[in-house]
Design a protein around this motif. Sequence first.
Motif, short mmCIF file in Angstrom:
data_model
loop_
_atom_site.label_atom_id
_atom_site.label_comp_id
_atom_site.label_asym_id
_atom_site.label_seq_id
_atom_site.Cartn_x
_atom_site.Cartn_y
_atom_site.Cartn_z
N GLY A 17 47.40 37.64 38.60
CA GLY A 17 47.24 38.88 39.34
C GLY A 17 46.61 40.04 38.60
O GLY A 17 45.96 40.89 39.22
N LEU A 18 46.77 40.12 37.27
CA LEU A 18 46.33 41.31 36.56
C LEU A 18 44.81 41.39 36.45
O LEU A 18 44.21 42.45 36.70
CB LEU A 18 46.97 41.36 35.17
CG LEU A 18 46.78 42.66 34.40
CD1 LEU A 18 47.31 43.86 35.18
CD2 LEU A 18 47.48 42.56 33.04
N ILE A 19 44.15 40.30 36.08
CA ILE A 19 42.70 40.32 35.95
C ILE A 19 42.05 40.59 37.31
O ILE A 19 41.10 41.37 37.41
CB ILE A 19 42.19 38.99 35.35
CG1 ILE A 19 42.60 38.91 33.87
CG2 ILE A 19 40.68 38.87 35.48
CD1 ILE A 19 42.22 37.60 33.21
N ASP A 20 42.58 39.98 38.35
CA ASP A 20 42.04 40.21 39.70
C ASP A 20 42.25 41.65 40.14
O ASP A 20 41.35 42.26 40.75
CB ASP A 20 42.70 39.26 40.70
CG ASP A 20 42.24 37.82 40.53
OD1 ASP A 20 41.24 37.60 39.81
OD2 ASP A 20 42.88 36.92 41.09
N LEU A 21 43.43 42.21 39.86
CA LEU A 21 43.68 43.60 40.23
C LEU A 21 42.70 44.53 39.54
O LEU A 21 42.15 45.45 40.17
CB LEU A 21 45.11 43.99 39.85
CG LEU A 21 45.47 45.46 40.07
CD1 LEU A 21 45.58 45.77 41.56
CD2 LEU A 21 46.77 45.81 39.36
N CYS A 22 42.46 44.31 38.26
CA CYS A 22 41.52 45.15 37.53
C CYS A 22 40.12 45.08 38.15
O CYS A 22 39.44 46.10 38.29
CB CYS A 22 41.48 44.75 36.06
SG CYS A 22 42.95 45.23 35.12
N GLU A 23 39.71 43.88 38.53
CA GLU A 23 38.39 43.75 39.15
C GLU A 23 38.33 44.52 40.46
O GLU A 23 37.35 45.23 40.73
CB GLU A 23 38.07 42.27 39.38
CG GLU A 23 36.66 42.05 39.93
CD GLU A 23 36.31 40.59 40.03
OE1 GLU A 23 35.10 40.27 39.96
OE2 GLU A 23 37.23 39.76 40.19
N ARG A 24 39.37 44.42 41.29
CA ARG A 24 39.37 45.12 42.58
C ARG A 24 39.33 46.63 42.41
O ARG A 24 38.68 47.34 43.19
CB ARG A 24 40.62 44.73 43.39
CG ARG A 24 40.64 43.33 43.89
CD ARG A 24 41.66 43.14 45.01
NE ARG A 24 43.00 43.56 44.65
CZ ARG A 24 43.90 42.76 44.06
NH1 ARG A 24 43.56 41.52 43.73
NH2 ARG A 24 45.11 43.20 43.78
N LEU A 25 40.02 47.13 41.39
CA LEU A 25 40.12 48.58 41.21
C LEU A 25 39.03 49.16 40.31
O LEU A 25 38.98 50.37 40.11
CB LEU A 25 41.50 48.93 40.62
CG LEU A 25 42.72 48.59 41.48
CD1 LEU A 25 44.00 49.01 40.77
CD2 LEU A 25 42.61 49.26 42.85
N GLY A 26 38.17 48.30 39.77
CA GLY A 26 37.11 48.80 38.90
C GLY A 26 37.61 49.17 37.52
O GLY A 26 37.09 50.11 36.89
N ILE A 27 38.60 48.44 37.02
CA ILE A 27 39.20 48.69 35.72
C ILE A 27 38.74 47.61 34.75
O ILE A 27 38.73 46.42 35.08
CB ILE A 27 40.74 48.68 35.82
CG1 ILE A 27 41.23 49.76 36.77
CG2 ILE A 27 41.37 48.84 34.44
CD1 ILE A 27 42.72 49.65 37.11
N ALA A 28 38.36 48.00 33.54
CA ALA A 28 38.02 47.01 32.52
C ALA A 28 39.29 46.30 32.07
O ALA A 28 40.32 46.94 31.86
CB ALA A 28 37.35 47.68 31.33
N PHE A 29 39.22 44.99 31.92
CA PHE A 29 40.33 44.24 31.35
C PHE A 29 39.95 43.89 29.92
O PHE A 29 39.03 43.10 29.68
CB PHE A 29 40.63 42.97 32.14
CG PHE A 29 41.78 42.20 31.56
CD1 PHE A 29 43.09 42.52 31.89
CD2 PHE A 29 41.56 41.18 30.64
CE1 PHE A 29 44.16 41.84 31.32
CE2 PHE A 29 42.62 40.50 30.07
CZ PHE A 29 43.92 40.83 30.41
#
Length: 329
Positions: free
Chosen positions: A186-198
């Motif tokens: 869930g974390l990597i996908d959430l970052c992609e959806r919100l425009g956050i660098a992982f």
Amino acid sequence: MTFKQVELGRGGPLVPQLGFGAMSLAGMFGPTDEATSFATLDAAIAGGITFWDTANIYGMGISETVLGKYIAEKAPQITLATKASIVPGPPRTIDNSYDHLRSELEQSLKRLNVDRVDLFYAHRHNPDTPPEALAETMQRLIDAGLIGGYGLSEVAPGTVARAHAVSPVRAVQNEYSLWSRQPELGLIDLCERLGIAFVAFSPLARGMFGEVSIHPDNMREGEFRRVNPRFIEPNYSYNLAAIDGFRDWAHGKGWTVAAAALAWVLARGEHVIPIPGTRTPGHLNEWLGAADITLSAQDMAEIAALLPVGFAHGDRYSDSQAASVERYC
């Protein structure tokens, strides 16, 4: 070939998709000296690795001081990140208050010889501090001109979403590699959806994905890997056997082990930025071939067969090491 330039979070500065983690410059994994550290940083610049990550707690300011001396002497064009909120013990505590973070940040800026940093992380999240309050604190530091944006480290998706709703999170930094896959839940996908660098730390599995895997006998006394479950027998031997198979596979492709492991992380998405660390230019140069590797579907399938999800024996932290890490599954 050079590393792809990607946004450090939506609207953030462009950085190479491979960064440099500077914890090793503090002697955390063995002795080092200023000349060797400077040579390592020179190698990073030469390789186009200009996104550098440190923290106030790395050697209790040593890493930041080394970087600050290098910055003062050579004025490199870099994107710089640091962290705060861990208060050494005993007992070790986490402080997300404005007063603490502002004070620690100001001390970090002095050591780094800069007026601001591009990215400032809460190194850990205190569960007694609502994520919304932490986001407001970070926004105050942005408004004060001390940081370009903020990040969170070792956090759960829910914490990220709540903080981001108040003030956009620029980056999330959690451990991620072929042997630490939790962010895929869930974390990597959430970052992609919100425009956050992982930002993936320890992408080379704390020294396991090298030309020769680190051995516990070669770790200094008191080093945290000595009590890390994955480096304790019989887990270590099981892990080494699996990684030796990957090592043979990478060499068969004509790649260094580090470059192949980093290429796998890079393939997870353009918002995923691994930040391996080292204290020597020789090890850093082993990374550079990752820029030339495009893993095919067949390559990915072969890697999955060699190192399936969950192959690692032992938890990534001991219970005491994981005390301040958010768990969400």
